[in-house]
Motif scaffolding. Structure first.
Motif, mmCIF file in Angstrom:
data_model
loop_
_atom_site.group_PDB
_atom_site.id
_atom_site.type_symbol
_atom_site.label_atom_id
_atom_site.label_comp_id
_atom_site.label_asym_id
_atom_site.label_seq_id
_atom_site.Cartn_x
_atom_site.Cartn_y
_atom_site.Cartn_z
ATOM 1 N N ALA A 113 13.457 -8.499 -6.079
ATOM 2 C CA ALA A 113 12.398 -8.096 -5.152
ATOM 3 C C ALA A 113 11.573 -6.949 -5.735
ATOM 4 N N MET A 114 12.228 -5.994 -6.382
ATOM 5 C CA MET A 114 11.502 -4.884 -7.004
ATOM 6 C C MET A 114 10.575 -5.371 -8.104
ATOM 7 N N MET A 115 11.093 -6.276 -8.939
ATOM 8 C CA MET A 115 10.262 -6.809 -10.022
ATOM 9 C C MET A 115 9.067 -7.586 -9.467
ATOM 10 N N GLY A 116 9.329 -8.411 -8.450
ATOM 11 C CA GLY A 116 8.235 -9.177 -7.856
ATOM 12 C C GLY A 116 7.164 -8.296 -7.253
ATOM 13 N N LEU A 117 7.581 -7.248 -6.541
ATOM 14 C CA LEU A 117 6.607 -6.339 -5.940
ATOM 15 C C LEU A 117 5.838 -5.554 -6.998
ATOM 16 N N ALA A 118 6.519 -5.173 -8.085
ATOM 17 C CA ALA A 118 5.831 -4.444 -9.152
ATOM 18 C C ALA A 118 4.756 -5.308 -9.798
ATOM 19 N N ILE A 119 5.089 -6.570 -10.071
ATOM 20 C CA ILE A 119 4.095 -7.467 -10.673
ATOM 21 C C ILE A 119 2.981 -7.772 -9.684
ATOM 22 N N ALA A 120 3.333 -7.931 -8.402
ATOM 23 C CA ALA A 120 2.302 -8.202 -7.390
ATOM 24 C C ALA A 120 1.317 -7.051 -7.280
ATOM 25 N N GLU A 121 1.822 -5.822 -7.345
ATOM 26 C CA GLU A 121 0.927 -4.676 -7.279
ATOM 27 C C GLU A 121 0.099 -4.541 -8.551
ATOM 28 N N ALA A 122 0.706 -4.863 -9.696
ATOM 29 C CA ALA A 122 -0.034 -4.766 -10.957
ATOM 30 C C ALA A 122 -1.133 -5.818 -11.057
ATOM 31 N N THR A 123 -0.919 -6.973 -10.427
ATOM 32 C CA THR A 123 -1.918 -8.050 -10.473
ATOM 33 C C THR A 123 -2.815 -8.055 -9.244
ATOM 34 N N HIS A 124 -2.724 -7.007 -8.415
ATOM 35 C CA HIS A 124 -3.619 -6.808 -7.270
ATOM 36 C C HIS A 124 -3.522 -7.935 -6.240
ATOM 37 N N VAL A 125 -2.292 -8.285 -5.875
ATOM 38 C CA VAL A 125 -2.073 -9.248 -4.796
ATOM 39 C C VAL A 125 -2.337 -8.549 -3.468
ATOM 40 N N GLU A 126 -2.768 -9.326 -2.473
ATOM 41 C CA GLU A 126 -3.034 -8.754 -1.156
ATOM 42 C C GLU A 126 -1.778 -8.094 -0.592
ATOM 43 N N PRO A 127 -1.869 -6.897 -0.058
ATOM 44 C CA PRO A 127 -0.673 -6.182 0.427
ATOM 45 C C PRO A 127 0.078 -6.900 1.544
ATOM 46 N N HIS A 128 -0.619 -7.706 2.368
ATOM 47 C CA HIS A 128 0.079 -8.386 3.462
ATOM 48 C C HIS A 128 1.004 -9.494 2.963
ATOM 49 N N LEU A 129 0.919 -9.831 1.679
ATOM 50 C CA LEU A 129 1.815 -10.844 1.108
ATOM 51 C C LEU A 129 3.050 -10.237 0.451
ATOM 52 N N PHE A 130 3.156 -8.925 0.466
ATOM 53 C CA PHE A 130 4.253 -8.268 -0.253
ATOM 54 C C PHE A 130 5.626 -8.657 0.296
#
Length: 196
Positions: free
Chosen positions: A84-101
Motif C-alpha cells: 500500500a505504501m509503494m502504491g501510494l508513493a507511485i500514485a502521488e509521484a504520477t499525480h493520480v487524483e487524491p480521491h483514488l488513493f
C-alpha cells in the motif's frame, strides 16, 4: 491507465521483498522518501540505515532454511502495508487524483499479499526455496521498481503476469489437495481397536 500499471509494478515488487523496493524507490527519487507514506515522517538518514540493514538481512537470511522461514513470516505480515505504501508513493509521484488513493492502497496491498502468500506456499511445498529463485526475486524486485518510474507499461504487464501465475499456482494447489482428499476417501485408514 499508465499510472495504474506503474502502481501495480511497484506493489508487485513489495510482494517479493519488503525493504529492498522501499530502498530502491528512495534512491531513485531526488527527495528521499518524502512521498512515501509513514516513511516521510522520519529522517532520511534513519530510514536509509534501517532499510539498508533490513535489505542485507533479507539477502543473507535467505541463504538458510531457518532464515527463509523467519523472512516468510515477517514478509507475510508486512507485505500488504508495504504494498500500500509503494502504491501510494507511485500514485502521488504520477499525480493520480487524491480521491483514488484509498482504492490504490487497497489494490496495492492485496496484490502484494497475494504474491507473498504464493511465495509462502511455494516455500512450504518445496521445503525451502533454491538460491537461484531468491536471486531472481531480488533482481525482479529491483527491476519492477525501476519500471514503475521509467517503463510503467512493461512493469505493469510483468505485475499482471505474476498475478496470473499466482492464480494458476493456487488452482493447481487446490486441485492437488482435492485429489489427495479423494484418495483418502478411497483408501480409509483402518485402525485396530485395542482390547479394553
Amino acid at each position: 491507465m499508465i499510472e495504474l500499471l506503474a502502481v501495480l509494478s511497484a506493489s508487485a515488487a513489495a510482494g517479493l521483498r519488503i525493504a529492498l523496493p522501499l530502498l530502491v524507490i528512495g534512491l531513485l527519487q531526488t527527495d528521499l522518501w518524502s512521498r512515501v507514506p509513514f516513511l516521510s515522517r522520519f529522517s532520511p538518514q534513519i530510514v536509509i540505515g534501517v532499510l539498508v540493514s533490513w535489505s542485507l538481512f533479507e539477502i543473507f537470511a535467505s541463504q538458510k532454511i531457518l532464515g527463509q522461514r523467519i523472512l516468510q513470516l515477517i514478509q507475510l505480515l508486512f507485505s500488504p502495508f508495504v504494498g500500500a505504501m509503494m502504491g501510494l508513493a507511485i500514485a502521488e509521484a504520477t499525480h493520480v487524483e487524491p480521491h483514488l488513493f484509498w482504492i490504490i492502497a487497497i489494490v496495492s496491498g492485496l496484490l502484494a499479499l497475494v504474491l507473498q502468500l504464493v511465495q509462502t506456499g511455494l516455500f512450504y511445498r518445496l521445503r525451502g526455496l533454491p538460491i537461484w529463485v531468491i536471486l531472481g526475486q531480488d533482481i525482479l524486485c529491483v527491476f519492477l521498481v525501476i519500471f514503475a518510474f521509467d517503463a510503467p507499461q512493461q512493469g505493469g504487464l510483468i505485475a499482471l503476469l505474476l498475478l496470473w501465475l499466482a492464480i494458476r499456482i493456487s488452482k493447481e494447489w487446490y486441485r492437488w489437495y482435492a485429489q489427495q482428499g479423494q484418495r483418502g476417501e478411497r483408501n480409509p485408514r483402518r485402525y485396530k481397536r485395542e482390547p479394553d
